[in-house]
Design a protein around this motif. Structure first.
Motif, PDB file in Angstrom:
ATOM      1  N   GLU A 142     -22.573  15.332  39.373  1.00  0.00           N
ATOM      2  CA  GLU A 142     -21.266  14.872  38.702  1.00  0.00           C
ATOM      3  C   GLU A 142     -20.771  13.726  40.223  1.00  0.00           C
ATOM      4  OE1 GLU A 142     -21.366  17.489  38.195  1.00  0.00           O
ATOM      5  OE2 GLU A 142     -20.653  17.653  36.051  1.00  0.00           O
ATOM      6  N   MET A 143     -20.877  12.361  39.739  1.00  0.00           N
ATOM      7  CA  MET A 143     -19.996  11.314  40.792  1.00  0.00           C
ATOM      8  C   MET A 143     -19.120  10.366  39.852  1.00  0.00           C
ATOM      9  SD  MET A 143     -23.312   9.315  42.258  1.00  0.00           S
ATOM     10  CE  MET A 143     -24.018  11.019  42.315  1.00  0.00           C
ATOM     11  N   PRO A 144     -17.906   9.861  40.546  1.00  0.00           N
ATOM     12  CA  PRO A 144     -17.250   8.051  39.675  1.00  0.00           C
ATOM     13  C   PRO A 144     -17.623   7.625  40.048  1.00  0.00           C
ATOM     14  CG  PRO A 144     -16.924   9.313  42.220  1.00  0.00           C
ATOM     15  CD  PRO A 144     -17.431   9.959  42.117  1.00  0.00           C
ATOM     16  N   TYR A 145     -17.965   6.261  39.256  1.00  0.00           N
ATOM     17  CA  TYR A 145     -18.693   5.198  38.451  1.00  0.00           C
ATOM     18  C   TYR A 145     -18.004   3.942  39.757  1.00  0.00           C
ATOM     19  CZ  TYR A 145     -19.868   1.306  35.807  1.00  0.00           C
ATOM     20  OH  TYR A 145     -20.596   0.227  35.366  1.00  0.00           O
ATOM     21  N   HIS A 146     -16.546   4.332  40.510  1.00  0.00           N
ATOM     22  CA  HIS A 146     -16.117   3.446  41.616  1.00  0.00           C
ATOM     23  C   HIS A 146     -14.519   4.468  42.383  1.00  0.00           C
ATOM     24  CE1 HIS A 146     -15.065  -0.163  43.210  1.00  0.00           C
ATOM     25  NE2 HIS A 146     -14.165  -0.201  43.070  1.00  0.00           N
ATOM     26  N   ALA A 158     -12.813   5.360  35.152  1.00  0.00           N
ATOM     27  CA  ALA A 158     -13.996   4.863  36.292  1.00  0.00           C
ATOM     28  C   ALA A 158     -13.908   5.932  37.217  1.00  0.00           C
ATOM     29  CB  ALA A 158     -13.876   3.735  37.053  1.00  0.00           C
ATOM     30  N   THR A 159     -13.261   6.679  38.046  1.00  0.00           N
ATOM     31  CA  THR A 159     -12.635   7.127  38.694  1.00  0.00           C
ATOM     32  C   THR A 159     -12.846   8.528  38.791  1.00  0.00           C
ATOM     33  OG1 THR A 159     -10.069   7.309  38.981  1.00  0.00           O
ATOM     34  CG2 THR A 159     -10.957   5.473  40.631  1.00  0.00           C
ATOM     35  N   SER A 160     -13.199   8.950  37.443  1.00  0.00           N
ATOM     36  CA  SER A 160     -13.519  10.577  37.997  1.00  0.00           C
ATOM     37  C   SER A 160     -14.881  11.454  38.332  1.00  0.00           C
ATOM     38  CB  SER A 160     -13.770  10.638  35.838  1.00  0.00           C
ATOM     39  OG  SER A 160     -13.863  12.208  35.945  1.00  0.00           O
ATOM     40  N   LEU A 210     -22.719   5.000  31.894  1.00  0.00           N
ATOM     41  CA  LEU A 210     -23.312   3.795  30.623  1.00  0.00           C
ATOM     42  C   LEU A 210     -22.272   2.303  32.150  1.00  0.00           C
ATOM     43  CD1 LEU A 210     -22.987   4.154  27.026  1.00  0.00           C
ATOM     44  CD2 LEU A 210     -25.169   4.396  28.997  1.00  0.00           C
ATOM     45  N   ARG A 211     -23.498   1.941  32.111  1.00  0.00           N
ATOM     46  CA  ARG A 211     -23.111   0.654  33.028  1.00  0.00           C
ATOM     47  C   ARG A 211     -21.682  -0.716  32.142  1.00  0.00           C
ATOM     48  NH1 ARG A 211     -27.697  -1.842  31.622  1.00  0.00           N
ATOM     49  NH2 ARG A 211     -27.029  -4.279  31.312  1.00  0.00           N
ATOM     50  N   SER A 212     -22.091  -0.035  30.403  1.00  0.00           N
ATOM     51  CA  SER A 212     -20.431  -0.901  30.228  1.00  0.00           C
ATOM     52  C   SER A 212     -18.680  -0.765  30.183  1.00  0.00           C
ATOM     53  CB  SER A 212     -20.778  -0.981  28.605  1.00  0.00           C
ATOM     54  OG  SER A 212     -22.167  -0.855  28.354  1.00  0.00           O
ATOM     55  N   PRO A 213     -18.383  -1.308  30.050  1.00  0.00           N
ATOM     56  CA  PRO A 213     -16.731  -0.820  30.098  1.00  0.00           C
ATOM     57  C   PRO A 213     -16.403  -0.001  29.149  1.00  0.00           C
ATOM     58  CG  PRO A 213     -17.387  -3.648  29.320  1.00  0.00           C
ATOM     59  CD  PRO A 213     -18.009  -2.493  29.722  1.00  0.00           C
ATOM     60  N   GLY A 214     -15.259   1.135  28.941  1.00  0.00           N
ATOM     61  CA  GLY A 214     -15.053   1.444  27.926  1.00  0.00           C
ATOM     62  C   GLY A 214     -13.800   0.674  27.338  1.00  0.00           C
ATOM     63  N   HIS A 215     -12.822   1.119  27.099  1.00  0.00           N
ATOM     64  CA  HIS A 215     -11.801   0.039  26.363  1.00  0.00           C
ATOM     65  C   HIS A 215     -10.356   0.420  27.230  1.00  0.00           C
ATOM     66  CE1 HIS A 215      -9.412   3.594  28.128  1.00  0.00           C
ATOM     67  NE2 HIS A 215      -8.348   3.206  27.583  1.00  0.00           N
ATOM     68  N   SER A 216     -10.349   0.650  28.358  1.00  0.00           N
ATOM     69  CA  SER A 216      -9.745  -0.642  29.207  1.00  0.00           C
ATOM     70  C   SER A 216     -10.439  -1.076  30.254  1.00  0.00           C
ATOM     71  CB  SER A 216      -8.325   0.097  29.906  1.00  0.00           C
ATOM     72  OG  SER A 216      -9.322   0.795  30.553  1.00  0.00           O
ATOM     73  N   ALA A 217      -9.965  -1.698  31.527  1.00  0.00           N
ATOM     74  CA  ALA A 217     -10.554  -2.333  32.897  1.00  0.00           C
ATOM     75  C   ALA A 217     -11.474  -1.211  33.886  1.00  0.00           C
ATOM     76  CB  ALA A 217      -9.890  -3.359  33.243  1.00  0.00           C
ATOM     77  N   ASN A 263      -9.356  -2.041  38.211  1.00  0.00           N
ATOM     78  CA  ASN A 263      -9.760  -2.396  37.110  1.00  0.00           C
ATOM     79  C   ASN A 263     -11.803  -2.641  37.966  1.00  0.00           C
ATOM     80  OD1 ASN A 263      -7.740  -3.386  35.793  1.00  0.00           O
ATOM     81  ND2 ASN A 263      -8.126  -5.421  36.062  1.00  0.00           N
ATOM     82  N   VAL A 264     -12.892  -2.066  37.280  1.00  0.00           N
ATOM     83  CA  VAL A 264     -13.505  -2.045  37.883  1.00  0.00           C
ATOM     84  C   VAL A 264     -15.228  -2.748  36.397  1.00  0.00           C
ATOM     85  CG1 VAL A 264     -14.472  -0.282  37.157  1.00  0.00           C
ATOM     86  CG2 VAL A 264     -15.798  -1.480  39.205  1.00  0.00           C
ATOM     87  N   THR A 265     -15.678  -3.444  37.353  1.00  0.00           N
ATOM     88  CA  THR A 265     -17.120  -3.708  35.715  1.00  0.00           C
ATOM     89  C   THR A 265     -18.960  -3.359  37.154  1.00  0.00           C
ATOM     90  OG1 THR A 265     -17.161  -5.618  37.370  1.00  0.00           O
ATOM     91  CG2 THR A 265     -15.409  -5.818  35.448  1.00  0.00           C
ATOM     92  N   TRP A 266     -19.554  -3.053  36.024  1.00  0.00           N
ATOM     93  CA  TRP A 266     -20.381  -2.574  36.339  1.00  0.00           C
ATOM     94  C   TRP A 266     -20.855  -3.916  38.542  1.00  0.00           C
ATOM     95  CZ3 TRP A 266     -23.959   0.574  37.051  1.00  0.00           C
ATOM     96  CH2 TRP A 266     -25.136   0.296  37.868  1.00  0.00           C
TER      97      TRP A 266
END
Length: 154
Positions: free
Chosen positions: A25-29, A138-140, A112-119, A34-37
């Motif tokens: 487990e690691m954060p996406y960001h 994304a920080t989870s 995944l690299r796709s965004p969720g419901h919010s930025a 706000n974050v994108t791939w």
């Protein structure tokens, strides 16, 4: 590399490989907001430190720099950000739909690299193999990571 990979597609002289056992487990960001791939710390880490630590110089010569389309979230309209060029990447929602029949039973949630419901959220795959397009913050650090890449086989 020094890990096991699963072939999920073969096209002409290249194979699409996915990490067999997800990374911890690691954060996406690593920063809130706000974050994108394109801007994610996970993308940066996969294509620098992880790439160099995992593959030999000879193997690196066969990893293809891929042109990635980072689409908006179709359900929520969340911006997917700019398209990118990456050696290692995560599947998008559309790619999961394309390759879902070849995936093994999942034992964990993964980004995944796709965004969720919010930025500030990112889509993921659930332990039941379902696409969760609503996403997760994304920080989870509760999601695992399954990098993929195209490998030149000739």
């Amino acid at each position: 590399g020094n890990t096991e990979w699963r072939v999920i597609d073969i096209k002409d002289d290249r194979a699409l490989l996915m990490l067999r056992n997800a990374l911890p487990e690691m954060p996406y960001h690593n920063l809130a907001g706000n974050v994108t791939w394109e801007t994610s710390s996970l993308r940066q880490w996969l294509n620098t430190e992880y790439l160099k630590e995992t593959f030999s110089v000879e193997e690196l010569k066969n990893i293809i720099l891929s042109d990635l389309v980072n689409k908006d979230n179709l359900s929520y309209g969340t911006d997917g950000g700019s398209d990118t060029k990456d050696y290692l990447f995560l599947l998008s929602i559309e790619e999961v739909e394309q390759y879902q029949s070849v995936f093994p039973e999942f034992k964990n949630n993964f980004w995944l690299r796709s965004p969720g419901h919010s930025a500030d959220s990112v889509a993921f795959i659930s332990v039941k193999g379902q696409i969760m397009d609503y996403g997760y913050l994304a920080t989870s650090n509760e999601m695992m990571v399954r990098p993929i890449f195209w490998f030149q086989i000739n």
